[in-house]
Design a protein around this motif. Structure first.
Motif, PDB file in Angstrom:
ATOM      1  N   SER A  32       0.833  -1.212   0.000  1.00 21.11           N
ATOM      2  CA  SER A  32       0.000   0.000   0.000  1.00 21.11           C
ATOM      3  C   SER A  32       0.861   1.253   0.000  1.00 21.11           C
ATOM      4  O   SER A  32       0.531   2.249  -0.648  1.00 21.11           O
ATOM      5  CB  SER A  32      -0.936   0.010   1.219  1.00 21.11           C
ATOM      6  N   ALA A  33       1.971   1.202   0.734  1.00 24.65           N
ATOM      7  CA  ALA A  33       2.870   2.360   0.788  1.00 24.65           C
ATOM      8  C   ALA A  33       3.540   2.593  -0.557  1.00 24.65           C
ATOM      9  O   ALA A  33       3.682   3.738  -1.005  1.00 24.65           O
ATOM     10  CB  ALA A  33       3.914   2.153   1.882  1.00 24.65           C
ATOM     11  N   ILE A  65       4.308   7.295   5.091  1.00 23.82           N
ATOM     12  CA  ILE A  65       4.982   7.768   3.881  1.00 23.82           C
ATOM     13  C   ILE A  65       4.448   9.134   3.478  1.00 23.82           C
ATOM     14  O   ILE A  65       5.207  10.068   3.163  1.00 23.82           O
ATOM     15  CB  ILE A  65       4.822   6.755   2.730  1.00 23.82           C
ATOM     16  N   GLU A  66       3.131   9.289   3.485  1.00 24.09           N
ATOM     17  CA  GLU A  66       2.526  10.548   3.069  1.00 24.09           C
ATOM     18  C   GLU A  66       2.877  11.692   4.009  1.00 24.09           C
ATOM     19  O   GLU A  66       2.972  12.854   3.587  1.00 24.09           O
ATOM     20  CB  GLU A  66       1.012  10.385   2.962  1.00 24.09           C
ATOM     21  N   GLU A 102       9.071   8.200   9.582  1.00 24.26           N
ATOM     22  CA  GLU A 102       9.779   6.927   9.469  1.00 24.26           C
ATOM     23  C   GLU A 102       8.765   5.790   9.474  1.00 24.26           C
ATOM     24  O   GLU A 102       7.807   5.809  10.240  1.00 24.26           O
ATOM     25  CB  GLU A 102      10.756   6.768  10.633  1.00 24.26           C
ATOM     26  N   THR A 103       8.969   4.784   8.623  1.00 25.24           N
ATOM     27  CA  THR A 103       8.049   3.652   8.558  1.00 25.24           C
ATOM     28  C   THR A 103       8.531   2.506   9.451  1.00 25.24           C
ATOM     29  O   THR A 103       9.629   2.558  10.022  1.00 25.24           O
ATOM     30  CB  THR A 103       7.906   3.125   7.124  1.00 25.24           C
ATOM     31  N   LYS A 123      12.524   1.791   1.307  1.00 22.87           N
ATOM     32  CA  LYS A 123      13.688   2.595   1.674  1.00 22.87           C
ATOM     33  C   LYS A 123      13.883   3.746   0.693  1.00 22.87           C
ATOM     34  O   LYS A 123      14.246   4.862   1.090  1.00 22.87           O
ATOM     35  CB  LYS A 123      14.940   1.709   1.718  1.00 22.87           C
ATOM     36  N   VAL A 124      13.633   3.496  -0.591  1.00 21.84           N
ATOM     37  CA  VAL A 124      13.736   4.565  -1.583  1.00 21.84           C
ATOM     38  C   VAL A 124      12.704   5.651  -1.295  1.00 21.84           C
ATOM     39  O   VAL A 124      13.007   6.850  -1.332  1.00 21.84           O
ATOM     40  CB  VAL A 124      13.537   4.012  -3.014  1.00 21.84           C
ATOM     41  N   LEU A 125      11.470   5.238  -0.993  1.00 21.81           N
ATOM     42  CA  LEU A 125      10.421   6.210  -0.681  1.00 21.81           C
ATOM     43  C   LEU A 125      10.789   7.035   0.546  1.00 21.81           C
ATOM     44  O   LEU A 125      10.573   8.254   0.585  1.00 21.81           O
ATOM     45  CB  LEU A 125       9.092   5.494  -0.438  1.00 21.81           C
TER      46      LEU A 125
END
Length: 309
Positions: free
Chosen positions: A197-198, A262-263, A267-268, A299-301
C-alpha cells in the motif's frame, strides 16, 4: 462517576486515540494517556479532535504517581518503543496488565524485558481503520482486538477481567486458543498489505478490487506462511482468505499506517516487516525475494521523503 476500572494508553496516534475515545465515551474517569515533553503539553492544552469532536482526555506525565491502572495499552510505533518504556515506571503496579497493539512480532518481548513477561498478554488489532491528520483522528470501524495468554484453552482470571473491561467500553474482542498463531497472522497482514500500500499509494479500496494489488499482497503473505511453518507456527493458505473478510469490511478510502507514514514524511516500520522477514529467511535458510524488493522500494520512498524535507 467512580470508574470500575482504570486504563492508561501510551501512544495518542490514530489507534491509541480511537481506543481512548471508546473508553472516554463510556466513562471519562476510566481512561488517561501517558505522555512526555511536547506531546504531554499538546494533549493537555489542545486535546484531540476525534471524529469531528474535540475531547480532552486526561494525561499523565512520567513524573506523576497515580493509582496503578488495571490495564496499560501500548500503541506506539516500533521505533519509539524502547525510548518511551521508562515513562511507564510509575504506573505499573502489582495488578497491572500490559497489552501491546503494536505491529510486529517483538513488542511483547521488548516490554517484558523491562517490566516482566508476567505482566504481558499477547494482542493484535485487526480491522480498525483509524487515520491521523496532525491533531485530528478519524475512524469508521474500531475493529477487533484479539488478545490472551499464549494459549487460552482455559481462560485466566486476568483475561476474563480484560474481557469485561473491553465489553464495558464497547470494544469488540476475541480470545483465540492459540495467540502465537494469531500474532503471525497479523504479521502476515502487515507484511502483505501495509508495505504494498505504501509503495502503490493505495488505500484499502485498491486491495478490495484490484486483482493486481491482491497478487502482490498474496505473494508477500505466502512468504510469511513459508517462514511461519518453518518456525512451527500453524499458518496456512486459508489464513489469507480469512483476511479478505476483514479487508472487505474496511472503508475503501482508508489507508494503512505505513501509507500514512509515507505521506506524512514519517519513518516507517519496514524494519519490523520486510526487514524481519529477511532476517527470518536467513535464520531458516529460506529465500524471501518479494520482501527484499518491498524492503528496498520502501527505503527509496523514505529517502525521497527525507530529501524533500
Amino acid at each position: 462517576m467512580t470508574a470500575k476500572y482504570r486504563v492508561v494508553i501510551q501512544g495518542a496516534g490514530a489507534m491509541g486515540a480511537a481506543y481512548a475515545s471508546k473508553f472516554f465515551e463510556h466513562d471519562p474517569d476510566s481512561i488517561a494517556f501517558i505522555a512526555s515533553g511536547d506531546r504531554y503539553e499538546r494533549l493537555r492544552n489542545d486535546g484531540l479532535i476525534i471524529n469531528k469532536k474535540q475531547v480532552f482526555i486526561p494525561v499523565y506525565s512520567p513524573e506523576d504517581k497515580p493509582a496503578s491502572p488495571d490495564l496499560i495499552i501500548v500503541a506506539l510505533k516500533h521505533q519509539h518503543l524502547k525510548g518511551a518504556l521508562p515513562d511507564l515506571q510509575n504506573l505499573v503496579g502489582p495488578n497491572t496488565t500490559i497489552l501491546s497493539v503494536m505491529n510486529g512480532l517483538d513488542s511483547e518481548k521488548i516490554i517484558g524485558e523491562v517490566y516482566g513477561m508476567e505482566k504481558m498478554v499477547f494482542a493484535i488489532s485487526v480491522g480498525i481503520d483509524a487515520q491521523r491528520f496532525n491533531n485530528y483522528i478519524r475512524f469508521d470501524h474500531i475493529g477487533t482486538i484479539f488478545f490472551g495468554e499464549k494459549t487460552n484453552q482455559i481462560l485466566s482470571s486476568r483475561v476474563l477481567h480484560l474481557q469485561s473491561i473491553f465489553t464495558t467500553a464497547g470494544i469488540p474482542f476475541k480470545t483465540p486458543e492459540d495467540m502465537v498463531r494469531i500474532m503471525w497472522w497479523k504479521f502476515m497482514i502487515n507484511v502483505g498489505t501495509n508495505q504494498p500500500s505504501a509503495i502503490l499509494s493505495a488505500p484499502y479500496g485498491v486491495f478490495q478490487t484490484s486483482e493486481h494489488a491482491q497478487h502482490i499482497m498474496e505473494a508477500a503473505m505466502n512468504e510469511v506462511i513459508t517462514i511461519a511453518q518453518a518456525a512451527k507456527v500453524n499458518l496456512v493458505k486459508k489464513d489469507i482468505q480469512d483476511w479478505y473478510t476483514f479487508l472487505l469490511s474496511l472503508n475503501p478510502k482508508g489507508k494503512t499506517s505505513m501509507l500514512q507514514d509515507i505521506e506524512a514524511g514519517r519513518e516507517t516500520e519496514v524494519e519490523i516487516f520486510a526487514g524481519k522477514m529477511i532476517e527470518l529467511g536467513k535464520t531458516y535458510q529460506i529465500e524471501t525475494p518479494v520482501n527484499e524488493i518491498l524492503y528496498h522500494a520502501i527505503k527509496v520512498l523514505q529517502q525521497s521523503s527525507n530529501t524533500r524535507k
